[in-house]
Structures are given as C-alpha cells and as structure tokens.
Enzyme design. Structure first.
Site, short mmCIF file in Angstrom:
data_model
loop_
_atom_site.label_atom_id
_atom_site.label_comp_id
_atom_site.label_asym_id
_atom_site.label_seq_id
_atom_site.Cartn_x
_atom_site.Cartn_y
_atom_site.Cartn_z
N SER A 98 50.68 -20.35 -21.67
CA SER A 98 49.31 -20.63 -22.13
C SER A 98 49.15 -20.27 -23.60
O SER A 98 48.56 -21.03 -24.38
CB SER A 98 48.29 -19.82 -21.32
OG SER A 98 48.35 -20.17 -19.97
N SER A 145 33.30 -28.06 -16.83
CA SER A 145 33.82 -29.41 -16.62
C SER A 145 33.07 -30.44 -17.45
O SER A 145 33.57 -31.54 -17.68
CB SER A 145 33.71 -29.79 -15.14
OG SER A 145 34.51 -28.93 -14.37
N ARG A 251 47.63 -30.69 -21.81
CA ARG A 251 47.83 -30.99 -20.38
C ARG A 251 49.23 -31.56 -20.15
O ARG A 251 49.83 -31.33 -19.10
CB ARG A 251 46.80 -32.03 -19.92
CG ARG A 251 45.43 -31.46 -19.81
CD ARG A 251 44.40 -32.57 -19.69
NE ARG A 251 43.06 -32.01 -19.60
CZ ARG A 251 41.96 -32.75 -19.64
NH1 ARG A 251 42.03 -34.07 -19.77
NH2 ARG A 251 40.78 -32.18 -19.55
N GLN A 287 65.90 -23.41 11.05
CA GLN A 287 65.33 -24.72 10.72
C GLN A 287 64.02 -24.62 9.95
O GLN A 287 63.76 -25.39 9.04
CB GLN A 287 65.10 -25.53 12.00
CG GLN A 287 66.39 -26.04 12.61
CD GLN A 287 66.13 -26.93 13.80
OE1 GLN A 287 64.99 -27.10 14.24
NE2 GLN A 287 67.18 -27.51 14.35
N GLY A 348 57.84 -9.78 3.34
CA GLY A 348 57.07 -8.73 2.69
C GLY A 348 57.45 -8.56 1.23
O GLY A 348 56.61 -8.30 0.36
N GLU A 371 41.86 -26.68 -18.36
CA GLU A 371 42.31 -27.98 -18.89
C GLU A 371 41.96 -29.11 -17.92
O GLU A 371 42.74 -30.04 -17.72
CB GLU A 371 43.81 -27.97 -19.13
CG GLU A 371 44.25 -26.87 -20.05
CD GLU A 371 44.43 -27.35 -21.47
OE1 GLU A 371 44.24 -28.56 -21.71
OE2 GLU A 371 44.73 -26.52 -22.33
C1 FAD Z 1 42.33 -18.05 -17.57
C2 FAD Z 1 41.54 -19.16 -18.18
C3 FAD Z 1 41.78 -19.51 -19.51
C4 FAD Z 1 41.02 -20.51 -20.13
N1 FAD Z 1 41.24 -20.82 -21.46
C5 FAD Z 1 40.39 -21.67 -22.09
C6 FAD Z 1 40.50 -21.90 -23.50
O1 FAD Z 1 41.41 -21.37 -24.17
N2 FAD Z 1 39.59 -22.70 -24.13
C7 FAD Z 1 38.58 -23.30 -23.43
O2 FAD Z 1 37.77 -24.01 -24.05
N3 FAD Z 1 38.46 -23.13 -22.08
C8 FAD Z 1 39.33 -22.33 -21.40
N4 FAD Z 1 39.19 -22.13 -20.04
C9 FAD Z 1 38.05 -22.74 -19.35
C10 FAD Z 1 38.43 -23.86 -18.39
O3 FAD Z 1 38.81 -25.00 -19.09
C11 FAD Z 1 37.24 -24.08 -17.46
O4 FAD Z 1 37.20 -22.98 -16.58
C12 FAD Z 1 37.34 -25.38 -16.71
O5 FAD Z 1 37.12 -26.47 -17.56
C13 FAD Z 1 36.32 -25.45 -15.56
O6 FAD Z 1 35.06 -25.10 -15.97
P1 FAD Z 1 34.18 -24.04 -15.15
O7 FAD Z 1 35.00 -22.83 -14.95
O8 FAD Z 1 32.90 -23.89 -15.86
O9 FAD Z 1 33.98 -24.70 -13.74
P2 FAD Z 1 32.87 -25.79 -13.32
O10 FAD Z 1 32.89 -26.90 -14.28
O11 FAD Z 1 31.59 -25.09 -13.07
O12 FAD Z 1 33.49 -26.29 -11.96
C14 FAD Z 1 33.31 -25.60 -10.71
C15 FAD Z 1 33.78 -26.53 -9.59
O13 FAD Z 1 32.97 -27.69 -9.57
C16 FAD Z 1 33.74 -28.85 -9.60
N5 FAD Z 1 33.05 -29.90 -10.34
C17 FAD Z 1 32.41 -29.82 -11.53
N6 FAD Z 1 31.91 -31.01 -11.87
C18 FAD Z 1 32.24 -31.87 -10.90
C19 FAD Z 1 32.02 -33.27 -10.67
N7 FAD Z 1 31.36 -34.02 -11.56
N8 FAD Z 1 32.49 -33.80 -9.55
C20 FAD Z 1 33.19 -33.06 -8.66
N9 FAD Z 1 33.42 -31.76 -8.80
C21 FAD Z 1 32.94 -31.17 -9.92
C22 FAD Z 1 35.01 -28.43 -10.32
O14 FAD Z 1 36.10 -29.30 -10.00
C23 FAD Z 1 35.19 -27.03 -9.78
O15 FAD Z 1 35.84 -27.09 -8.55
C24 FAD Z 1 40.01 -21.17 -19.39
C25 FAD Z 1 39.81 -20.84 -18.05
C26 FAD Z 1 40.56 -19.86 -17.45
C27 FAD Z 1 40.29 -19.51 -16.02
#
Ligand code: FAD
Lengths: 392, 246
Positions: A98, A145, A251, A287, A348, A371
């Site tokens: 990462s 997202s 990605r 198996q 374990g 991503e």
């Molecule tokens: C360890 C870590 C490092 C990261 N590093 C970075 C970084 O360096 N820079 C950066 O900018 N971001 C970073 N991120 C952020 C990451 O890209 C986001 O967590 C990701 O885009 C999801 O956004 P969210 O967590 O707000 O989830 P949400 O968008 O709230 O999603 C929650 C759930 O809802 C679902 N969902 C949302 N919208 C829809 C839709 N339209 N239809 C169906 N399902 C939907 C999603 O699939 C998910 O299952 C990082 C995240 C983590 C955990």
C-alpha cells in the site's frame, strides 16, 4: 517468524510469458523482501507500527514509481515490471505494498501526468528515492464510494488558495511530507493540490485501533484555512477523472499485489500440509486438504493469466477501467478465499504470527474495500455490460 | 582499478539434484541457474573497491552457452560495466581457466577475482590455474581486501587464526563468505543493464584434461527413530544390531 522460503506456484508455466528482465525484477525484489522485510514484518504488524526504516530501501531498490521516466529519477520500466514489484511486496504484506502503491500511483503518477514541468522536477526525484513521502487524499468522512460529492474546497485569494475540509482513511498520512489533495474550487470543479507538511492549519492525526493493515500508517488530513501557494495546483486536469486516472493505475497494481498475498498463503499451506502429520500421514494426503489445495491452485492459475493479460494491455495503453476493475475484484476475492482455506489447513498454528496467513487475511479486508469496494467494482462491470450505471 | 570477475552458473541452492539414467550427466531439466554465490561476493567486492577508489571498471566473464546470459545480465544490473561470454561448454577447470586466461592475457587487468569454488562441482581450481597461466600471484580464499594505490592488504583465515598478506597488482584472488554482502540489483540497474555491452567470443583452442565418468547420488537418509528415554536397552540393541555402530 519462520525463515521465508517462498516460491511462487507456476502450474501453467506462465513464467514463459515473462521476459528475462521481468524475472530479474522479480528475483531482485524477492531477495530484498526476504532479506529486509520478512524478518521484521510480523513484529511491526503485531505492534501496529509502520517500519519507517525500510523507506530508504524501498526507494533504492526502485519500488517507488518504477514505470515513470528515468529523467525524473524513476525506473522507466514497463507496466508488467511495476505489477511484479507490487506482487512481490504484497506477497510479504499488503500494508507495505500500500505504501508503495500510494507513493507511485497516487502521488508520483498525478504529479507526472497532471503536474507542471517545475512540479515534476521539484518532487519526482525525491519521491522516487524515498527522501520525500507522499499521500493521496480523496476519501472524506461522508464521501467514500461517492467521492464526487466531496466537500473539501479551496478559494482563490488572489496570490494563494485557501483550503478547508478533511480527508479520512488516508494511507501514509501520519508521516507523509506532501499530500496530493483533491478538492473543489468555487465553481464546484475538482482539482488536485500539493499540500506540504508544515503549512499552517494542516494536520494529520493518526487512525488507531485497526485490525487490518496494521503495518501501514493510516490517518486523516485536516485543512483549517491552509494557505496553498498557487504553483501547487496540478494544472493539467480538472474533474473526477483526475483522481480516477490515478486509481486505475493503483488498482492495476493491487490486482497483481493481491495475487501475491494469495500465492504466499498457498505456498505456506502447501508446505505445511506436507510437513504436518496426523493419523500417521501428512495432512496433505487427505482428500479434503487436497481439495482445498487444488482449488487454490486453480484460482491462482486463472488469476495469473488474467493479470498477465491485463499487464500486456496496460503496456499497450489499452487496459480499460472496467478491465482493471474486474482484475482487482477477482484477485482480492480469491486471495481472501485462499487465505481462509489456508488458515484452516494450518490448524491452530494458522492463527499465530508464526505463519503469515492471518495477517494476510486481515490485510485483505482493507484491500477488498479500498480503491473501490468489492461491490462497486461489480457494478462497474455491470455498467460496462449494460451501459447503465447502477450505483448512481 | 581494471577488474575482471569470473562468474559461473550453478543450480539454485534449493534444487533437487538428479542425473540422467546412465548417471553420466546432471539432469538440467527444470533447474533454475543462479550466479555462483561466491562469485556474487567477488563481483560486489570488485564494485566496492572501485567505488572506494572513485573510479575503475569491472568486467564479468563467463564460459558457457547462450542460455546462461540471463545471469550475465544480472551481473550487469548489479553494476558491472561490461560482460564477456566465451561461447563454449565449461567442460573442466583446466579448459575454463585456459579460456579465461587467453581472454585476459593482453587486457591489462589489475585484479582478477574468482569465487573460492563453485557450489555445484566444488573444484576450487580455476583461480589458481588462471594465476599460473598468466604468471600472476594468487591469494586464495580471502576474507577482506583493501587497496592503497597498487598495494593490496588481504586477510585470510588460516588454521586457528588469521593471515595478513601484502601483494601488488596485478594479482588473482578468490572470494569467500565473509568478504562482503551480495548486492541486490535495483530497478535502475536492471534498466541500465539493457544497454551495457555483452560480448560473445569464440573459444580459444584449449583441451580438457579430465572426464567425469559417473555420478552417484548420496544414499538417502533413513528416517529418524525415536526411542523413549526409559528404554535405553532397546536403544543399545538398535545401535548394535541395526546401525552397527557400537
Ligand atoms: C486501510 C485503508 C486505507 C485507505 N487509504 C486511502 C487513501 O490513501 N486515500 C483515500 O482517498 N482513501 C483511502 N481509503 C478509503 C477507501 O477508499 C474507502 O474506504 C472506500 O472507497 C469505501 O468508502 P467508505 O469506507 O466510505 O464506504 P462506503 O462508501 O460508505 O461503503 C459502505 C458499503 O456500502 C456499499 N455501497 C456504497 N455505495 C453503493 C452503491 N451505490 N451500490 C451498492 N453498494 C454501495 C459499499 O460497497 C460498501 O459495502 C482507505 C481505506 C482503508 C480501510
């Protein structure tokens, strides 16, 4: 932790699809990982600390921006080499991959692609060597997202921009020297800005308590009336396609990387199944264990081909966003399944830090979300098939 | 310094060694070949000597067929300036040493490095033979080397202690484990290796003097038997009757 004797599986002799140079790249990064990373990674992950001392090594081996041009201090290599480097790093730990992904694809790539010549010369050589570290701020507390809804914004104050807002979940944030931040101007258009540590009003609090990517530092970016010099705006892109272009590149690397984690779990499970004796015979002789191993190897082989082909397309600049989505989604998913099955084969022992399985499994829970989440990538494929967006 | 490093290709250390059915040749199928680890140390040391002196060149040389070139590219990626491949099967030490000596004869190398031995055939003869053929001094199996102008100070292990040897260039030395840490090529080195010269030279007329008539794999080790501490009688019996060691 045990001595790292990792060897990648190659059931379909796919090494024959690689050049001698690709194999040399793989050999070099694998040797470096076995020497510098494998012996320490478990300890850092257990303590939830990023091993900062490896940054110089990552820089000197050439893991930061390897496919950007040599004239900016980068490697000038092809996309398959980039993929292989990400694979070898993630084979050891997704958190370290990462860090390299963010630096190469999310910080150096936008500066190269969207930056001015002065910005390239000022930042790229130092980012390539690891002297400067960067992070990428797109996600916000209320916009994950759906990054297009972001509220972080900047105003034109004549001789500078005034930046306000906050980013969340930002990899490398706690130690980064610079941040590539995506924010809206007064007209609501998204632009990229290079924010430097030390600018008044800019802070990077660390996110604690993660059960995943524990050897990677994650944090917030907080902008409270930060004065950003005008020359720090990336001049050559506006709109969501700016950050999305970076994400395509990252990605692509994750598709290679996640497969690395899968292969490490498989390699460990295969060896363990031959060493571990129960009922007077190796558990690999039962198996049910063979079913697990055979399915793992089948999925790995399919993913290897998919990923290699994506690499060829990327080299020819023909890989589409949807193709990259499919590979990222598929490879992370199979890696998660393989990690889970591999953990069972280890019994374990599989839950201890003696083996890398549980760490991979927990790491992959971030990789499947960041991503672009697993489901969003599915919807990108759905949109590619039907022409209709199901996520907006 | 103008340095020549002799590189040999050996099976990867994890290889399972098998022979052809007539036991006359090593079965190369599916075997991964690497640079002989001692030669890798020699190469790294050669680069370090020139870096410390602020200049010089390092040439790597290998006697072998075209399929060995990947390892010469690796040597270039690690930092050698150019590579030479003598296009011939390396049949025995005398042949190899003659080929290398014929190449090196009029090139004015200050130092010729070899490894202490190759980890496959473990002959350890090539370095000494090159020195003899070129009428150069040789210091074998060295632990450290430093240069002051043309004078080298070399340390080597001897039974129960250390020996410090002084020798002036030109000379031949062979590397062993302690000499340095092998250098891992970086991406930039791998890219630069693309455009570095790799010259292929026809072999000089040289004879081989030995022939391997047969290989034998070692007896496979029997499994361990665990005897309970309380059953010392059984242990003694087994050592008597089965292992026949007491
Ligand atoms: C360890 C870590 C490092 C990261 N590093 C970075 C970084 O360096 N820079 C950066 O900018 N971001 C970073 N991120 C952020 C990451 O890209 C986001 O967590 C990701 O885009 C999801 O956004 P969210 O967590 O707000 O989830 P949400 O968008 O709230 O999603 C929650 C759930 O809802 C679902 N969902 C949302 N919208 C829809 C839709 N339209 N239809 C169906 N399902 C939907 C999603 O699939 C998910 O299952 C990082 C995240 C983590 C955990």
């Amino acid at each position: 932790m045990r001595t790292d004797n990792y060897q990648h599986p190659d059931h379909y002799l796919l090494d024959e699809l690689l050049t001698e140079e690709h194999k040399l790249v793989r050999d070099a990064v694998r040797s470096w990982v076995k020497k510098e990373l494998s012996p320490i990674i478990e300890d850092y992950a257990q303590r939830a600390e990023f091993p900062k001392h490896i940054l110089k090594g990552l820089g000197s081996i050439g893991a930061f921006g390897p496919s950007l041009p040599v004239e900016y201090g980068c490697g000038g290599m092809d996309q398959i080499s980039y993929g292989i480097i990400m694979q070898e790093l993630e084979r050891c730990d997704s958190g370290i991959r990462s860090t390299a992904s963010v630096q190469g694809s999310l910080v150096m790539y936008p500066i190269y692609k969207y930056g001015s010549e002065e910005q390239r010369r000022k930042y790229l050589p130092k980012l390539a060597s690891g002297e400067l570290m960067g992070c990428f701020g797109l996600t916000e507390p209320d916009f994950g997202s759906n990054p297009g809804g972001m509220v972080t914004n900047f105003k034109d104050m004549g001789d500078h921009y005034l930046l306000n807002g906050a980013k969340m979940w930002i990899s490398n944030a706690p130690f980064a020297d610079i941040a590539v931040v995506w924010a809206k101007n007064e007209a609501g258009k998204i632009h990229g800005l290079i924010v430097e540590r030390g600018m008044p009003g800019f802070s990077t609090p660390e996110t604690h308590g993660k059960w995943s990517l524990r050897a990677s530092a994650t944090g917030e970016l907080v902008f409270d009336n930060v004065k950003v010099p005008k020359e720090n705006l990336l001049p050559n892109v506006s709109g969501l396609k700016g950050p999305m272009g970076c994400l395509d590149s990252a990605r692509y690397g994750i598709a290679w990387g996640a497969l690395g984690a899968a292969m490490d779990c498989y390699d460990s499970a295969k060896n363990y199944s031959i060493e571990r004796i129960q009922f007077d015979k190796p558990i690999g002789g039962f198996q049910l264990t063979q079913k697990k191993l055979a399915e793992m190897l089948t999925e790995i082989t399919k993913a290897q081909l998919l990923t290699w082909r994506l690499g060829v397309l990327k080299n020819e600049d023909r890989a589409s966003t949807a193709q990259i989505s499919m590979a990222k989604r598929n490879n992370v998913e199979i890696a998660l399944q393989i990690a889970r099955e591999a953990r069972q084969i280890h019994g374990g022992m599989g839950i201890t830090g003696e083996y890398p399985i549980m760490r991979h499994m927990m790491n992959l829970e971030s990789v499947v979300t960041y991503e672009g989440t697993h489901d969003i990538h599915l919807l990108i494929t759905g949109m590619d098939i039907t022409g209709i967006s199901a996520f907006r | 310094m103008k340095i020549l490093v002799c590189i040999s290709n050996v099976p990867d250390t994890t290889t399972k060694i098998t022979f052809t059915p007539d036991n006359k040749a090593f079965n190369k199928a599916g075997v991964q070949f690497i640079i002989n680890p001692y030669d890798e140390l020699a190469l790294t040391k050669a680069l370090e000597l020139n870096e410390a002196a602020g200049g010089g060149t390092v040439t790597v040389i290998h006697v072998g067929a075209a399929d060995t070139e990947a390892n010469l590219r690796k040597a270039l990626a690690v930092g050698a300036d150019d590579a030479v491949r003598i296009d011939a099967e390396p049949t025995d030490a005398f042949f190899v040493a003659n080929e290398i000596a014929a190449y090196a004869k009029d090139k004015g190398f200050d130092i010729i490095f070899t490894g202490r031995e190759s980890i496959d055939y473990n002959g350890g003869q090539v370095g000494g033979m090159i020195a003899e053929l070129l009428d150069l001094p040789m210091v074998n199996v060295i632990n450290s080397i430093s240069l002051q102008g043309n004078a080298a100070t070399i340390e080597r292990d001897i039974d129960g202690g250390r020996e410090v040897v002084s020798v002036d260039t030109p000379f031949v030395v062979s590397a062993q484990k302690e000499l340095t840490e092998p250098r891992i090529p970086n991406m930039r080195g791998i890219m630069m290796a693309r455009s570095k010269p790799l010259q292929v030279i026809a072999p000089a007329a040289a004879e081989k003097r030995t022939e391997i008539s047969q290989y034998q794999a070692p007896q496979s080790k029997a499994g361990c038997k665990f005897i309970d501490a309380a059953e010392a009688e059984t242990l003694i019996q087994l050592l008597h009757n089965e292992a026949k060691v007491i």
